[in-house]
Design an enzyme around this catalytic site. Structure first.
Site, PDB file in Angstrom:
ATOM      1  N   HIS A  75       7.862   5.223  -7.149  1.00 54.98           N
ATOM      2  CA  HIS A  75       6.541   4.927  -6.667  1.00 54.98           C
ATOM      3  C   HIS A  75       5.703   6.445  -6.799  1.00 54.98           C
ATOM      4  O   HIS A  75       6.133   7.546  -6.526  1.00 54.98           O
ATOM      5  CB  HIS A  75       6.629   4.819  -5.301  1.00 54.98           C
ATOM      6  CG  HIS A  75       5.138   4.440  -4.517  1.00 54.98           C
ATOM      7  ND1 HIS A  75       4.437   3.083  -4.793  1.00 54.98           N
ATOM      8  CD2 HIS A  75       4.557   4.977  -3.990  1.00 54.98           C
ATOM      9  CE1 HIS A  75       3.372   3.243  -4.419  1.00 54.98           C
ATOM     10  NE2 HIS A  75       3.358   4.535  -3.693  1.00 54.98           N
TER      11      HIS A  75
ATOM     12  N   ASN B 295      13.698   2.293  -6.777  1.00 57.99           N
ATOM     13  CA  ASN B 295      12.350   1.985  -6.942  1.00 57.99           C
ATOM     14  C   ASN B 295      11.409   3.499  -7.339  1.00 57.99           C
ATOM     15  O   ASN B 295      11.911   4.307  -6.771  1.00 57.99           O
ATOM     16  CB  ASN B 295      11.546   1.161  -6.080  1.00 57.99           C
ATOM     17  CG  ASN B 295      10.002   0.999  -6.332  1.00 57.99           C
ATOM     18  OD1 ASN B 295       9.702   0.526  -7.736  1.00 57.99           O
ATOM     19  ND2 ASN B 295       8.905   1.200  -5.808  1.00 57.99           N
TER      20      ASN B 295
ATOM     21  N   MET C   4       5.793  -5.049 -10.733  1.00 57.50           N
ATOM     22  CA  MET C   4       4.904  -5.332  -9.836  1.00 57.50           C
ATOM     23  C   MET C   4       4.931  -6.620  -9.030  1.00 57.50           C
ATOM     24  O   MET C   4       3.936  -7.398  -8.932  1.00 57.50           O
ATOM     25  CB  MET C   4       3.485  -5.164 -10.441  1.00 57.50           C
ATOM     26  CG  MET C   4       3.095  -3.821 -10.841  1.00 57.50           C
ATOM     27  SD  MET C   4       3.585  -2.410  -9.489  1.00 57.50           S
ATOM     28  CE  MET C   4       2.259  -1.196 -10.129  1.00 57.50           C
TER      29      MET C   4
ATOM     30  N   ASP D 168       7.820  -0.541  -0.513  1.00 59.23           N
ATOM     31  CA  ASP D 168       7.526   1.044  -0.706  1.00 59.23           C
ATOM     32  C   ASP D 168       8.149   1.807   0.635  1.00 59.23           C
ATOM     33  O   ASP D 168       7.597   2.808   0.956  1.00 59.23           O
ATOM     34  CB  ASP D 168       6.014   1.489  -0.781  1.00 59.23           C
ATOM     35  CG  ASP D 168       5.641   0.656  -2.066  1.00 59.23           C
ATOM     36  OD1 ASP D 168       6.512   0.840  -3.060  1.00 59.23           O
ATOM     37  OD2 ASP D 168       4.277   0.507  -2.436  1.00 59.23           O
TER      38      ASP D 168
ATOM     39  N   GLY E 284       5.874   0.707 -19.260  1.00 63.80           N
ATOM     40  CA  GLY E 284       7.170   1.039 -19.457  1.00 63.80           C
ATOM     41  C   GLY E 284       7.516   2.404 -19.876  1.00 63.80           C
ATOM     42  O   GLY E 284       8.481   2.775 -20.465  1.00 63.80           O
ATOM     43  N   SER E 285       6.659   3.308 -19.351  1.00 67.06           N
ATOM     44  CA  SER E 285       6.996   4.698 -19.727  1.00 67.06           C
ATOM     45  C   SER E 285       8.113   5.152 -19.096  1.00 67.06           C
ATOM     46  O   SER E 285       9.062   6.096 -19.391  1.00 67.06           O
ATOM     47  CB  SER E 285       5.786   5.782 -19.809  1.00 67.06           C
ATOM     48  OG  SER E 285       5.494   5.724 -18.051  1.00 67.06           O
TER      49      SER E 285
ATOM     50  N   ALA F 295       6.063  13.905 -13.986  1.00 59.87           N
ATOM     51  CA  ALA F 295       6.967  14.119 -13.089  1.00 59.87           C
ATOM     52  C   ALA F 295       7.577  13.070 -12.743  1.00 59.87           C
ATOM     53  O   ALA F 295       9.236  13.195 -12.739  1.00 59.87           O
ATOM     54  CB  ALA F 295       6.646  14.714 -11.572  1.00 59.87           C
TER      55      ALA F 295
ATOM     56  N   LEU G 243       9.726  -8.578  -3.943  1.00 56.91           N
ATOM     57  CA  LEU G 243      11.253  -9.227  -4.009  1.00 56.91           C
ATOM     58  C   LEU G 243      11.418  -9.606  -2.678  1.00 56.91           C
ATOM     59  O   LEU G 243      11.200  -9.052  -1.635  1.00 56.91           O
ATOM     60  CB  LEU G 243      12.339  -8.460  -4.576  1.00 56.91           C
ATOM     61  CG  LEU G 243      12.119  -7.890  -6.102  1.00 56.91           C
ATOM     62  CD1 LEU G 243      12.785  -6.666  -6.405  1.00 56.91           C
ATOM     63  CD2 LEU G 243      12.422  -8.979  -7.083  1.00 56.91           C
TER      64      LEU G 243
HETATM   65  C1  GAR Z   1       4.377   4.395 -12.444  1.00 59.31           C
HETATM   66  O1  GAR Z   1       3.489   5.050 -12.160  1.00 59.31           O
HETATM   67  C2  GAR Z   1       5.311   3.992 -11.217  1.00 59.31           C
HETATM   68  O2  GAR Z   1       5.666   4.810 -10.378  1.00 59.31           O
HETATM   69  C3  GAR Z   1       4.127   2.891 -10.724  1.00 59.31           C
HETATM   70  O3  GAR Z   1       3.627   2.158 -11.600  1.00 59.31           O
HETATM   71  C4  GAR Z   1       3.779   2.985 -12.627  1.00 59.31           C
HETATM   72  C5  GAR Z   1       4.511   2.302 -13.986  1.00 59.31           C
HETATM   73  O4  GAR Z   1       4.283   2.769 -15.117  1.00 59.31           O
HETATM   74  N1  GAR Z   1       4.815   1.950  -9.858  1.00 59.31           N
HETATM   75  C6  GAR Z   1       4.401   1.315  -8.745  1.00 59.31           C
HETATM   76  O5  GAR Z   1       3.119   1.891  -8.187  1.00 59.31           O
HETATM   77  C7  GAR Z   1       5.342   0.581  -7.668  1.00 59.31           C
HETATM   78  N2  GAR Z   1       4.785   0.715  -6.395  1.00 59.31           N
HETATM   79  P1  GAR Z   1       5.265   2.564 -16.292  1.00 59.31           P
HETATM   80  O6  GAR Z   1       5.204   1.169 -16.723  1.00 59.31           O
HETATM   81  O7  GAR Z   1       4.542   3.506 -17.597  1.00 59.31           O
HETATM   82  O8  GAR Z   1       6.487   3.166 -15.939  1.00 59.31           O
END
Ligand code: GAR
Length: 223
Positions: A111, A109, A92, A147, A14-15, A175, A95
């Site tokens: 990525h 989204n 993850m 994606d 969840g950052s 970033a 949908l």
């Molecule tokens: C992030 O790096 C996001 O870009 C990636 O999961 C991480 C979640 O981090 N998402 C994907 O790979 C989607 N295809 P977070 O929970 O700390 O935000």
């Protein structure tokens, strides 16, 4: 300014949710976070929502026999919160096309690669294995294929020769935390929309913002 009610779907850390909550807490930001949905009850990111007093809905995917039933439950929760934009932030689950269609142009989204390179999982490991010198992150409109929706904004970061997946992930993640609020602002302000499968910008100033790092220093020739 009317603010656009925004929901965030997460599965884990969840950052990015935290970055969006912090942006939304500023009254001048057009997209306050009004609901957080997780498909995992133990997602650590739920703590950020709780700390900010944002309503949380846990919808465990394992409770549903079919994907469309899970998606219907998510859709119902979004509608009962009057959400207008949905941000996937480390969510993850794939949908269904039907869900994506319902939220057409209002579902985005993040990525951790410069799409269309390195879709899917183990992104940083594959980027290093491929020997790319630049990686980054993308916020894109969600379309049915994973994606693959049109990018709204992207940020580039260097790949160092001594990087491992963790060091590269950390550089990209920093970033991401800048990029996601910027993209959400643009969508909420109606400065970019999904049209015929493309992200269409309403003005040159918005186009100048679509590449965050390195920043475009002069107007695009398309303008
Ligand atoms: C992030 O790096 C996001 O870009 C990636 O999961 C991480 C979640 O981090 N998402 C994907 O790979 C989607 N295809 P977070 O929970 O700390 O935000």
């Amino acid at each position: 300014m009317s603010r656009v009610r925004t929901a965030v779907l997460i599965s884990g850390r969840g950052s990015n949710l935290k970055a969006l909550i912090e942006a939304g807490a500023n009254p001048s930001f057009p997209a306050p976070i009004v609901l957080v949905i997780s498909n995992a009850a133990a997602a650590p990111g739920l703590n950020y929502a709780a700390a900010a007093g944002i309503p949380v809905k846990i919808i465990p995917h394992g409770d549903f026999a079919r994907r469309d039933e899970f998606d219907s439950a998510v859709d119902a929760a979004l509608r009962s919160a009057n959400a207008e934009i949905v941000c996937l932030a480390g969510f993850m689950r794939l949908l269904t096309d039907e869900f994506v269609q319902k939220w057409h142009g209002r579902l985005i989204n993040i990525h951790p690669s410069l799409l269309p390179a390195f879709k899917g999982v183990r992104v940083h490991e594959r980027a290093i294995a491929a020997g790319v010198r630049i990686s980054g992150c993308t916020v894109h409109f969600v379309t049915p294929e994973m994606d693959s929706g049109p990018p709204i904004v992207q940020a580039a970061v260097p790949v160092h020769s001594d990087d491992d997946p963790d060091t590269l992930a950390a550089r990209v993640l920093a970033a991401e935390h800048k990029l996601y609020p910027l993209a959400l602002r643009m969508v909420a302000e109606g400065r970019v929309r999904l049209e015929d499968g493309k992200a269409v910008f309403s003005d040159c100033a918005s186009m100048d913002e679509m590449l965050v790092n390195p920043r475009i220093s002069r107007r695009s020739p398309l303008c």
